[in-house]
Design an enzyme around this catalytic site. Structure first.
Site, PDB file in Angstrom:
ATOM      1  N   THR A   1       0.820  -1.228   0.000  1.00 50.69           N
ATOM      2  CA  THR A   1       0.000   0.000   0.000  1.00 50.69           C
ATOM      3  C   THR A   1       0.851   1.275   0.000  1.00 50.69           C
ATOM      4  OG1 THR A   1      -0.182   0.084   2.427  1.00 50.69           O
ATOM      5  CG2 THR A   1      -1.858  -1.187   1.238  1.00 50.69           C
TER       6      THR A   1
ATOM      7  N   LEU B   1      -2.724   5.000   0.086  1.00 47.14           N
ATOM      8  CA  LEU B   1      -4.173   4.747   0.121  1.00 47.14           C
ATOM      9  C   LEU B   1      -4.392   3.255   0.358  1.00 47.14           C
ATOM     10  CD1 LEU B   1      -6.876   6.083  -0.046  1.00 47.14           C
ATOM     11  CD2 LEU B   1      -6.822   5.867  -2.535  1.00 47.14           C
ATOM     12  N   HIS B   2      -4.436   2.888   1.626  1.00 46.95           N
ATOM     13  CA  HIS B   2      -4.361   1.483   2.042  1.00 46.95           C
ATOM     14  C   HIS B   2      -5.600   0.660   1.646  1.00 46.95           C
ATOM     15  CE1 HIS B   2      -0.963   2.650   4.639  1.00 46.95           C
ATOM     16  NE2 HIS B   2      -1.719   3.584   5.159  1.00 46.95           N
ATOM     17  N   ASP B   3      -6.743   0.948   2.243  1.00 46.68           N
ATOM     18  CA  ASP B   3      -7.871   0.005   2.228  1.00 46.68           C
ATOM     19  C   ASP B   3      -8.501  -0.248   0.859  1.00 46.68           C
ATOM     20  OD1 ASP B   3      -9.015   1.036   5.540  1.00 46.68           O
ATOM     21  OD2 ASP B   3      -7.521  -0.433   4.921  1.00 46.68           O
TER      22      ASP B   3
ATOM     23  N   TYR C   1      -6.600  13.471   4.866  1.00 52.47           N
ATOM     24  CA  TYR C   1      -6.005  12.197   5.303  1.00 52.47           C
ATOM     25  C   TYR C   1      -4.523  12.122   4.980  1.00 52.47           C
ATOM     26  CZ  TYR C   1      -4.985   7.198   4.409  1.00 52.47           C
ATOM     27  OH  TYR C   1      -4.422   5.950   4.327  1.00 52.47           O
TER      28      TYR C   1
END
Ligand code: RIB
Ligand code: CA
Length: 314
Positions: free
Chosen positions: A196, A242-244, A227
């Site tokens: 990520t 932008l992980h998820d 963020y």
């Protein structure tokens, strides 16, 4: 078109969780059976409201949102207001939700859905601490053989941790739940920081979202403006990771990612390395592989997919 893939999103929104939920709701390849909120980025009372706000932003007040675990299984809750703001969804001004929260507990929803639907048909998308899934496994161990797969954002190895030098936030918050999940024999795809951290919200990518002629695009840009500031300052990178949404993107376009099937073990003893995902990438132990760990991503392809799907929302 083949039948949509039934998924349950377990989440602690969180701006990046929110973008993942938008991506899922914009994608007809997926059928979102429900969203279970968990304590993580912020307290449960906020993550469940945020999940409902995002469903309404996507024009989907029909989605069933459940409130789950209020704290980790063993350790005290650690939150991340410093990253996500005090609401957990700082950035855009989103109206209070009017859609109702479901009365059932999120853990009960997970169990009832997995026990009533055909075995091997429901995918769990884990975007936060694994407390809800861990509790469901304790309460009804039979679900382990009925979960088609878990796709989870969490952990880190070559990239280290983001909440301690050794541990990534989702695993660190509830290492005991994570250990239960990784030892349950469930097919797991893990998307760690190693992957990520390559998916950066550069200015050009955010501007593409802001320019979309709908509500979801500009709202996403406003979320990411807020963020990313913490990670940009911390890592000195051009944008924040932008992980998820990588979890949902992998379900939609797995070819955007590369990884290998290895063993992942979770540190639950040492305070120094609590929550570390010990990933046997070079297979130097005799520990059996238990997860496909993704280490590479086509970042531009990922953001192109995001922009294309966000454009489909109201
Ligand atoms: O470490 C990143 C993860 O922790 C993401 O899921 C983010 O939303 C937070 O939950
Ligand atoms: Ca999350």
């Amino acid at each position: 078109m083949p039948k949509p893939l039934p998924i349950i999103i377990d989440t602690d929104p969180g701006q990046d969780d929110a973008v993942a939920i938008l991506l899922a709701l914009a994608s007809p390849e997926l059928e979102v059976l429900g969203i279970t909120a968990v304590a993580g980025n912020v307290a449960l009372a906020l993550t469940e409201i945020n999940a409902r706000k995002i469903c309404e932003l996507a024009g989907r007040p029909d989605i069933k949102v459940y409130s789950g675990a209020i704290r980790p299984m063993v350790r005290n809750l650690v939150t991340a207001e410093n990253v996500h703001g005090k609401t957990g969804l700082d950035g855009p001004v989103l109206p209070e939700p009017t859609m109702k929260l479901q009365a059932r507990h999120g853990v009960d929803f997970l169990i009832e859905t997995l026990m009533s639907r055909d075995a091997g048909t429901v995918t769990l998308c884990a975007l936060g601490p694994l407390t809800n899934i861990g509790l469901a496994l304790v309460r009804e161990p039979r679900i382990a053989s009925r979960i088609a797969q878990i796709v989870a954002m969490g952990g880190g190895f070559f990239e280290g941790g983001n909440v301690t030098p050794a541990a990534e936030f989702n695993i660190y918050v509830d290492p005991h739940a994570a250990r239960l999940v990784f030892e349950a024999g469930i097919p797991i795809t893990l998307i760690p920081l190693d992957c990520t951290h390559q998916a950066l919200t550069t200015a050009a990518r955010i501007e593409k979202f802001r320019a979309l002629p709908n509500r979801a695009g500009p709202a996403t840009a406003a979320m990411l403006d807020f963020y990313e500031r913490f990670d940009v300052q911390k890592y000195g990178t051009d944008g924040g990771p932008l992980h998820d949404p990588c979890v949902i993107a992998w379900l939609l376009k797995p070819d955007l990612f590369k990884g290998r099937h290895v063993n992942v073990a979770i540190e639950c003893q040492s305070e120094l390395t609590m929550g570390m995902t010990v990933i046997d990438w070079w297979r130097v132990t005799d520990r059996a592989p238990n997860a496909t760990v993704l280490r590479d991503i086509d970042a531009q392809g990922f953001f192109d997919l995001l922009a294309e799907r966000l454009a489909r929302l109201p």
